[in-house]
Every structure is written in C-alpha cells, then in structure tokens.
Scaffold this active site. Structure first.
Site, short mmCIF file in Angstrom:
data_model
loop_
_atom_site.label_atom_id
_atom_site.label_comp_id
_atom_site.label_asym_id
_atom_site.label_seq_id
_atom_site.Cartn_x
_atom_site.Cartn_y
_atom_site.Cartn_z
CG ASN A 82 -3.09 -2.97 -2.09
OD1 ASN A 82 -3.20 -1.77 -1.80
ND2 ASN A 82 -3.07 -3.39 -3.33
CG HIS A 83 0.92 -2.13 -3.99
ND1 HIS A 83 0.89 -3.17 -4.88
CD2 HIS A 83 0.01 -1.22 -4.43
CE1 HIS A 83 0.01 -2.92 -5.84
NE2 HIS A 83 -0.54 -1.74 -5.57
CD GLU B 65 0.27 0.62 -0.92
OE1 GLU B 65 0.22 -0.52 -0.45
OE2 GLU B 65 -0.53 1.04 -1.77
CG ASN B 66 2.35 2.60 -4.18
OD1 ASN B 66 1.34 3.16 -3.75
ND2 ASN B 66 2.32 1.36 -4.63
#
Length: 260
Positions: free
Chosen positions: A67-68, A39-40
């Site tokens: 959440n990203h 996600e990052n």
C-alpha cells in the site's frame, strides 16, 4: 531449487544491510532466486528508480510492494517499464504497473503474484477471487508460483493461504514488519509464514525512530516519522522446492542481526 523471500526493506538502514547480507546468503545457502518487498525502501515510504536499482544490484531478482508503493511519485517513472517490479494486483485495473511477473531460473519459470489484504487496509478488489484468476492464467506458463500477500490481519493471511493451499507453491505475508514464528508446510503442500518481518533498524518501531511514534500514541496528534538508524536486522524465509515435483518441501525462517 531454493527461493529467498525477504521482508519489507525500511530506509537506508535496511537497504544497506540487504545489500551487505544478500550476496553472502545467496552463496552460503545456494539460493537460486531472491524476492524482496521494497515498498518502504525510500526513507521508509515508497520506492525510487535509484533505490530500485540498489535492490537489484544488491541481489534482488523481483521486487514486490504494497500500500505504500505510491508514496513516492518517482516510482511512476519505472513502474510500467520494469518487468520485475510489481504492485498489488487488486488495485484498479488502470493503475500503473502490474500485479505479477514471470522470472526465469534456468529451465524453470517462476511466477510471483502480489496482492493486498482488505482487513484494516485500504478498500481494494477481493484478493481471493482475483488470485484465482491470476493463478488460472499463470499456471499455464509457470512451474512454480509464489504470492506476497501484503496484509494486516493474520486471520486474513491464514485464510488466503489455506484457500490456495496446494495451488500456490508459497504464500508469505508482508506489511507488519514483525517476523512471525509460524513457518510451515500446509496440509496440501503450500509453504507459509504469516509475516516475513523487515530489513531495518532492530532498535526501532517497525523500522522508524521510536520517539515520534511514541509521541503520536501519547498525544493523538500527527507528526513526522524518521527512519531509525543503528544495528540492523534481516528477516526472510527460504523456500526449499523439489526440482522434480515443483512442490515446497521445507520453509526455513531466517533472521540475521548486525553486530556493532
């Protein structure tokens, strides 16, 4: 069977080190499957189609998130199409993508569930109750079921793992980018670690350049963060699973530091 679960990959520094180290690890440790949180991976926030391809080419079989996942809108081009890219299942039902997948390894079927915590996190559906529903469905089709629990609070992660102890093969925490030293097999047989850590620049603040982060704490004002460069660190956990019982028998914490 041996399944490698890798912490949040942060930006180019993390991607390149993941792609460099994972094939060697797979060979050295006789790893059958690799799950990584991506996600990052796109400049520290979100994921793009090209970067997803880089992670798969670099050795990932399943890419989880958190959440990203929505921070780069380009992910919407693939999130409904890629069967082994998943996002937290407890987002609203009409959200793009899916919260679980089933990956075949030889004659085995490996279920992977992605859920997000709610303590100090965006409000979502209850991960415990939704986890029950997903598990009841997946256990009919899977030999082994793993969970990436993307959460902030260690208490919530421990509560989740103990709630599912003996029902999930492994519960690994992601999100904080700091590897914890509490890897264990819980009393009923579930492998657990509170946080896998990250793959990114070691001399950083959670993979980001230190100065802008320090400035935000000093001034209270928002500022643009940049992905840190320099020597990288690779954090993961290797889950050893008995081929007869499909139970976890060992969890091995892995930390590799790049030499420069």
């Amino acid at each position: 069977m041996r399944i490698l679960m890798v912490g949040d990959v942060v930006g180019r520094t993390g991607r390149y080190f993941f792609m460099e180290q994972t094939p060697e690890l797979k060979q050295k440790k006789s790893i059958d499957m690799v799950v990584v949180n991506g996600e990052n991976a796109a400049h520290g926030k979100g994921l793009t189609p090209n970067i997803f391809d880089e992670l798969i080419t670099g050795g990932a079989d399943v890419v989880t998130s958190g959440n990203h996942i929505w921070d780069n809108s380009n992910v919407l081009r693939i999130i409904d199409e890629e069967p082994f890219l998943i996002r937290p299942a407890n987002y609203p039902e009409d959200s793009p993508g899916r919260g679980f997948c089933i990956f075949p390894v030889g004659k085995k079927k490996i279920g992977v569930i992605n859920l997000a915590g709610r303590t100090f996190m965006p409000p979502l559906d209850c991960p415990f109750r939704l986890g029950d529903k997903l598990l009841n469905s997946l256990k009919k089709h899977c030999d082994i079921i793993l969970a990436d629990f993307h959460a902030e609070a260690t208490s919530e992660k421990l509560a989740f793992a103990n709630y599912f102890d003996g029902r999930l093969t492994a519960v690994v925490g992601t999100h904080t980018h700091v590897q914890t030293a509490d890897e264990k097999i819980l009393p009923k047989g579930t492998a657990y670690i509170s946080d896998l850590g990250m793959v990114g620049a070691e001399n950083s603040i959670l993979g980001m350049a230190a100065e802008p982060v320090i400035k935000r704490f000093l001034t209270g004002r928002p500022g643009k963060f940049e992905v840190a460069e320099g020597a990288a660190i690779y954090c993961a956990a290797l889950i050893h699973i008995d081929d007869t019982t499909n139970k976890a028998v060992k969890i091995e914490r892995i930390q590799i530091k790049e030499k420069r």
